[in-house]
Write a protein that holds these residues in place. Structure first.
Motif, PDB file in Angstrom:
ATOM      1  N   PRO A  21      69.234 -39.474  33.460  1.00 50.98           N
ATOM      2  CA  PRO A  21      68.539 -38.300  33.994  1.00 50.98           C
ATOM      3  C   PRO A  21      67.592 -37.723  32.939  1.00 50.98           C
ATOM      4  N   VAL A  22      66.453 -37.213  33.388  1.00 53.14           N
ATOM      5  CA  VAL A  22      65.371 -36.873  32.450  1.00 53.14           C
ATOM      6  C   VAL A  22      65.579 -35.559  31.728  1.00 53.14           C
ATOM      7  N   CYS A  23      66.578 -34.779  32.132  1.00 50.00           N
ATOM      8  CA  CYS A  23      66.840 -33.494  31.481  1.00 50.00           C
ATOM      9  C   CYS A  23      68.283 -33.447  31.028  1.00 50.00           C
ATOM     10  N   ASP A  24      68.487 -32.975  29.800  1.00 55.54           N
ATOM     11  CA  ASP A  24      69.809 -32.812  29.204  1.00 55.54           C
ATOM     12  C   ASP A  24      69.999 -31.321  28.931  1.00 55.54           C
ATOM     13  N   HIS A  25      70.806 -30.683  29.772  1.00 56.13           N
ATOM     14  CA  HIS A  25      70.953 -29.223  29.703  1.00 56.13           C
ATOM     15  C   HIS A  25      72.221 -28.846  28.949  1.00 56.13           C
ATOM     16  N   TYR A  26      72.072 -27.992  27.934  1.00 58.32           N
ATOM     17  CA  TYR A  26      73.184 -27.597  27.072  1.00 58.32           C
ATOM     18  C   TYR A  26      73.777 -26.257  27.496  1.00 58.32           C
ATOM     19  N   ALA A  27      75.127 -26.193  27.441  1.00 56.42           N
ATOM     20  CA  ALA A  27      75.833 -24.954  27.747  1.00 56.42           C
ATOM     21  C   ALA A  27      77.017 -24.827  26.807  1.00 56.42           C
ATOM     22  N   GLY A  28      77.201 -23.630  26.226  1.00 57.43           N
ATOM     23  CA  GLY A  28      78.240 -23.453  25.228  1.00 57.43           C
ATOM     24  C   GLY A  28      79.383 -22.550  25.632  1.00 57.43           C
ATOM     25  N   SER A  29      79.131 -21.511  26.427  1.00 63.24           N
ATOM     26  CA  SER A  29      80.191 -20.599  26.845  1.00 63.24           C
ATOM     27  C   SER A  29      80.701 -20.983  28.227  1.00 63.24           C
ATOM     28  N   LYS A  35      77.844 -21.956  35.318  1.00 68.19           N
ATOM     29  CA  LYS A  35      76.533 -21.742  35.933  1.00 68.19           C
ATOM     30  C   LYS A  35      75.724 -23.035  35.934  1.00 68.19           C
ATOM     31  N   SER A  36      75.801 -23.794  34.854  1.00 66.41           N
ATOM     32  CA  SER A  36      75.060 -25.053  34.757  1.00 66.41           C
ATOM     33  C   SER A  36      75.605 -26.085  35.740  1.00 66.41           C
ATOM     34  N   LEU A  37      76.921 -26.157  35.866  1.00 65.79           N
ATOM     35  CA  LEU A  37      77.522 -27.099  36.799  1.00 65.79           C
ATOM     36  C   LEU A  37      77.188 -26.730  38.246  1.00 65.79           C
ATOM     37  N   ALA A  38      77.113 -25.434  38.541  1.00 66.23           N
ATOM     38  CA  ALA A  38      76.720 -25.003  39.881  1.00 66.23           C
ATOM     39  C   ALA A  38      75.273 -25.407  40.176  1.00 66.23           C
ATOM     40  N   LEU A  39      74.414 -25.295  39.171  1.00 70.51           N
ATOM     41  CA  LEU A  39      73.021 -25.707  39.359  1.00 70.51           C
ATOM     42  C   LEU A  39      72.934 -27.216  39.582  1.00 70.51           C
ATOM     43  N   VAL A  49      74.535 -32.283  32.240  1.00 68.29           N
ATOM     44  CA  VAL A  49      75.049 -31.066  31.621  1.00 68.29           C
ATOM     45  C   VAL A  49      75.865 -31.479  30.403  1.00 68.29           C
ATOM     46  N   THR A  50      75.500 -30.956  29.235  1.00 68.20           N
ATOM     47  CA  THR A  50      76.242 -31.209  28.007  1.00 68.20           C
ATOM     48  C   THR A  50      77.042 -29.961  27.649  1.00 68.20           C
ATOM     49  N   LEU A  51      78.359 -30.096  27.648  1.00 71.53           N
ATOM     50  CA  LEU A  51      79.251 -29.000  27.275  1.00 71.53           C
ATOM     51  C   LEU A  51      79.435 -29.045  25.765  1.00 71.53           C
ATOM     52  N   ASP A  52      79.130 -27.943  25.104  1.00 74.59           N
ATOM     53  CA  ASP A  52      78.964 -27.939  23.657  1.00 74.59           C
ATOM     54  C   ASP A  52      80.239 -27.502  22.937  1.00 74.59           C
ATOM     55  N   HIS A 254      68.023 -23.360  28.924  1.00 70.82           N
ATOM     56  CA  HIS A 254      68.042 -22.262  29.885  1.00 70.82           C
ATOM     57  C   HIS A 254      67.921 -22.862  31.283  1.00 70.82           C
ATOM     58  N   PRO A 255      68.706 -22.359  32.248  1.00 71.04           N
ATOM     59  CA  PRO A 255      68.656 -22.952  33.590  1.00 71.04           C
ATOM     60  C   PRO A 255      67.262 -23.006  34.206  1.00 71.04           C
ATOM     61  N   ALA A 256      66.420 -22.012  33.892  1.00 73.76           N
ATOM     62  CA  ALA A 256      65.067 -22.007  34.457  1.00 73.76           C
ATOM     63  C   ALA A 256      64.235 -23.176  33.963  1.00 73.76           C
ATOM     64  N   GLN A 257      64.609 -23.749  32.813  1.00 74.22           N
ATOM     65  CA  GLN A 257      63.847 -24.874  32.273  1.00 74.22           C
ATOM     66  C   GLN A 257      64.131 -26.177  33.009  1.00 74.22           C
ATOM     67  N   VAL A 258      65.299 -26.277  33.638  1.00 69.59           N
ATOM     68  CA  VAL A 258      65.739 -27.562  34.197  1.00 69.59           C
ATOM     69  C   VAL A 258      64.767 -28.101  35.243  1.00 69.59           C
ATOM     70  N   PRO A 259      64.470 -27.365  36.326  1.00 68.57           N
ATOM     71  CA  PRO A 259      63.560 -27.940  37.332  1.00 68.57           C
ATOM     72  C   PRO A 259      62.166 -28.203  36.793  1.00 68.57           C
ATOM     73  N   VAL A 260      61.747 -27.424  35.815  1.00 67.86           N
ATOM     74  CA  VAL A 260      60.422 -27.629  35.222  1.00 67.86           C
ATOM     75  C   VAL A 260      60.376 -28.956  34.473  1.00 67.86           C
ATOM     76  N   ILE A 261      61.417 -29.239  33.696  1.00 68.36           N
ATOM     77  CA  ILE A 261      61.477 -30.497  32.945  1.00 68.36           C
ATOM     78  C   ILE A 261      61.596 -31.688  33.886  1.00 68.36           C
TER      79      ILE A 261
END
Length: 335
Positions: A21-29, A35-39, A49-52, A254-261
């Protein structure tokens, strides 16, 4: 007789280059992880989704954080099996515990394990070997892929050797740490656009990483954009990473970056239609040379147009209906 697919005839028996997948989204808390998994559930497996376990864990609470991460992998929120983890770096005393805790407790293995702050081939090889031994110990059937963060002088110097390690599937550029490692010799403008694309030392690093990945069939993953309000900046960064530096994946913070990327790395409709037409014509000609319009094509250009269709599928772009035959009756091309 069934028509042969591009994957069967264009790579001389070798595995086609890796596709992620072309986007690697990071989440730490925990809040941001959920929220990332819901998206991801909403948009589909067009991003990871990368859990940090590294920056997400409070000092002294590394084990509890790793257990939280493990509880989310393979659970009700992990619908597609595209959830990975980042563990602590080789110098940190908890990195082995991160691996053991997650591989033992998760309902399924993570999609990948990201190794940060790699300083040498020996360090990376030891970490990869430990992950491999641990997954065997816990009865995990398949190897767990690794993704390496290139953000030190040592890693950049050995980037081709790092890309050749057997379980490595991607190399990511750690821009902030890389610039900081120069002790002020690169101005802070090198950590954001346009400086990150223009400073010669940063350009060199980006190009070396991409070249090493393409030499070994790995995925080059571009660094984050720290802008979280103006998405045109994110889109422009993704476009430059894609078009000028050969990157096929990019981090999001940031979740807003995902669809843009995802949109930036997706092939355009006309490119998809053109690629499908050329490959269908080639398939009808048993993959011999063909002419499309006023241009001649052979297996070299077929491989390029096949990459266009693979990326289209990976980003959720619609394909012409007749292009389904190019993927065969049971396709394994989707990540």
């Amino acid at each position: 007789m069934r028509a042969l697919t591009p994957a069967e005839v264009l790579f001389d028996g070798e595995t086609p280059p890796a596709l992620l997948p072309v986007c690697d989204h990071y989440a730490g808390s925990e809040k941001l992880m959920l929220k990332s998994l819901a998206l991801q559930a909403e948009l589909g497996p067009v991003f990871d989704v990368t859990l940090d376990c590294e920056d997400g864990a409070a000092v002294g609470h590394e084990a509890e954080h790793a257990e939280l991460v493990a509880s989310l992998i393979g659970g009700e929120h992990d619908r597609f099996g595209r959830v990975g983890i980042r563990i602590h770096d080789f110098a940190h005393p908890h990195w082995r515990d991160d691996v053991r805790l997650v591989l033992r407790a998760a309902k399924r293995a993570p999609a990948y394990v990201t190794l940060p702050k790699i300083r040498s081939v020996a360090d990376a090889a030891e970490m990869c070997a430990f992950i491999e031994a641990t997954r065997r110990e816990f009865g995990i059937e398949k190897p767990v892929p690794t993704q390496l963060l290139i953000e030190t002088h040592g890693a950049l110097a050995d980037v081709f050797r790092l890309a050749s390690l057997p379980t490595v599937e991607a190399l990511s550029f750690g821009l902030m740490d890389f610039v900081s490692a120069h002790g002020g010799a690169i101005p802070d403008a090198g950590m954001r656009s346009p400086g990150q694309f223009d400073h010669p030392l940063v350009r060199r690093a980006k190009l070396e990483i991409a070249a090493a990945c393409h030499a070994y069939g790995r995925v080059p993953s571009h660094n984050v954009t720290t802008e979280i309000r103006d998405m045109s900046v994110v889109a422009a960064d993704a476009a430059r990473a894609r078009d000028e530096f050969g990157y096929t994946r990019m981090w999001s913070i940031h979740p807003a970056q995902v669809p843009v990327i995802v949109a930036a790395f997706a092939p355009r409709d006309e490119a998809i239609a053109n690629a499908a037409a050329i490959l269908l014509q080639a398939q009808a000609a048993q993959w011999g040379p063909t002419r499309h319009g006023d241009t001649l094509h052979d297996r070299a250009s077929y491989r390029y147009y096949w990459s266009v269709l693979r990326r289209a599928r990976a980003t959720g772009r619609p394909l012409p209906p007749d292009a389904a035959t190019l993927f065969g009756p049971v396709s394994k091309e989707m990540p």
